[in-house]
Design an enzyme around this catalytic site. Structure first.
Site, PDB file in Angstrom:
ATOM      1  N   ARG A 289       0.840  -1.211   0.000  1.00 22.50           N
ATOM      2  CA  ARG A 289       0.000   0.000   0.000  1.00 22.50           C
ATOM      3  C   ARG A 289       0.878   1.266   0.000  1.00 22.50           C
ATOM      4  NH1 ARG A 289      -2.442  -1.155   4.399  1.00 22.50           N
ATOM      5  NH2 ARG A 289      -1.325   0.327   5.718  1.00 22.50           N
TER       6      ARG A 289
ATOM      7  N   HIS B   2       3.865   6.919  28.372  1.00 27.35           N
ATOM      8  CA  HIS B   2       3.220   6.083  29.398  1.00 27.35           C
ATOM      9  C   HIS B   2       3.614   6.563  30.791  1.00 27.35           C
ATOM     10  CE1 HIS B   2       1.920   3.392  26.362  1.00 27.35           C
ATOM     11  NE2 HIS B   2       2.825   2.412  26.478  1.00 27.35           N
TER      12      HIS B   2
ATOM     13  N   CYS C 142       6.950  -1.720  25.369  1.00 28.27           N
ATOM     14  CA  CYS C 142       7.220  -0.359  25.855  1.00 28.27           C
ATOM     15  C   CYS C 142       6.997  -0.226  27.355  1.00 28.27           C
ATOM     16  CB  CYS C 142       6.345   0.643  25.117  1.00 28.27           C
ATOM     17  SG  CYS C 142       4.648   0.126  24.962  1.00 28.27           S
TER      18      CYS C 142
END
Ligand code: 2RA
Length: 339
Positions: free
Chosen positions: A39, A247, A134
């Protein structure tokens, strides 16, 4: 001489951060391939003042590539990771595909560099090194220096995870929903089937039969592998919060040996990749905004756990950029150790 690189998943949030970090750290390379799905193939991108055409990822993409940085999802890594290794490429994989595989190093360079001992560009064969999740990286960047000093027996983690962990589209949807809600319109809920703006919810990862979600089990299992400690007790609750790209994690620790809060603060102040923000007088502690787009993980709220005897327990609060140290920076620091 400088290695030839490939970035797999270059159009994603982490893929784009790979390029930023490569530039910021002046990572040496003699060539770089920009790889993505069909794509995106054919699109142009500029990197370090040079124009590149994005190429479709195929089985032939890794001929002559020394280091490939992957962040294109687990199924792409599962298929193309081994293909690249067979071509002699060293793969640094940000997906969860190989993290818990026996013999695959799971590395945070400041924490367990020894796990990738001996793996170098030019060693004559490929290898695969896994980038931890993460929330694991951000947590262990702060906790490991304490663990090395007083051995963690038990860790309880509550995470407050940013939209970026769910990808660029989730960040866009959070912004769109926030505008819609403020304009009194119904929120567009394509990524998460519930309102995200001005809300929070249990992490969107699949729930297992034991009631934990996959994100929580990653923290448990990856901590044990990275610390090479099968007995450390870890439990976690992972929550998705309406924050863009960093985070936050509340961590409660029980140690084998006593560790007082002043000693803990001193250890953290000299820990690599960590900054202490712990100003009780002005109630200034780590925030996601303050760590966004930065390399360091920030720690604060360092205090003795009053529910435990003596100095056996500690509570801390950690914030870290999910796309940077939580993914792209950690992977590129691993790549630097291959040179
Ligand atoms: C999350 N840890 O934040 C994941 C991203 N890999 O959803």
């Amino acid at each position: 001489n400088a290695p030839s690189l490939a970035v797999v998943g270059v159009t994603g949030a982490v893929g784009q951060e790979f390029l930023s970090v490569l530039s910021d750290r002046d990572f040496p390379y003699r060539s770089i391939k920009m790889l993505a799905s069909k794509r995106s193939a054919g699109k142009q991108l500029t990197f370090q003042d040079r124009n590149y055409t994005i190429e479709e990822l195929t089985e032939d993409s890794f001929d002559g590539v020394d280091i490939a940085l992957f962040s294109a999802g687990g199924s792409i890594s599962k298929h193309f990771g081994p293909v690249a290794v067979d071509k002699g490429t060293i793969v640094v994989d940000n997906s969860s595909a190989f993290r818990m595989e026996e013999g695959i190093p799971l590395v945070i360079p400041e924490v367990n560099p020894e796990a990738m001992e001996g793996i170098k560009v030019g060693m004559g064969k490929g290898a695969l090194i896994a980038n931890p999740n993460c929330s694991t990286i951000i947590c262990l960047m702060a906790v490991t220096p304490l663990h090395k000093h007083a051995k963690v027996q038990r860790m309880v983690v509550s995470t407050y995870q940013a939209a970026s962990g769910a990808g660029a589209a989730a960040m866009e949807e959070l912004e769109l929903q926030t505008r819609e809600v403020l304009e009194g319109k119904p929120p567009t809920c394509n990524i998460f089937k519930q309102q995200y703006a001005f809300n929070l919810f249990s992490h969107n990862a699949p729930i297992l039969s034991n009631g934990y979600n996959e994100e929580e089990i990653k923290l448990v299992k990856e901590t044990r592998k990275i610390w090479n400690d099968k007995n450390v007790k870890v439990t976690a609750t992972c929550i998705r919060v309406p924050v863009m790209r960093a985070h936050a994690e509340s961590v409660n620790l029980q140690f084998q040996q006593p560790l007082d809060e002043d000693t803990a603060k001193d250890i953290l102040k000299s820990a690599p990749g960590v900054v202490v923000i712990d100003d009780r007088a002005s109630n200034h502690f780590p925030t996601p905004l303050e760590v966004s787009n930065k390399d360091n993980v920030a720690v604060g709220r360092i205090r003795r756990d009053l529910s435990q005897d003596g100095n056996q327990g500690l509570d801390i609060f950690v914030c870290g950029d999910q796309i940077r140290k939580g993914a792209a920076l950690n992977a590129i620091q691993i790549a630097e150790m291959l040179l």
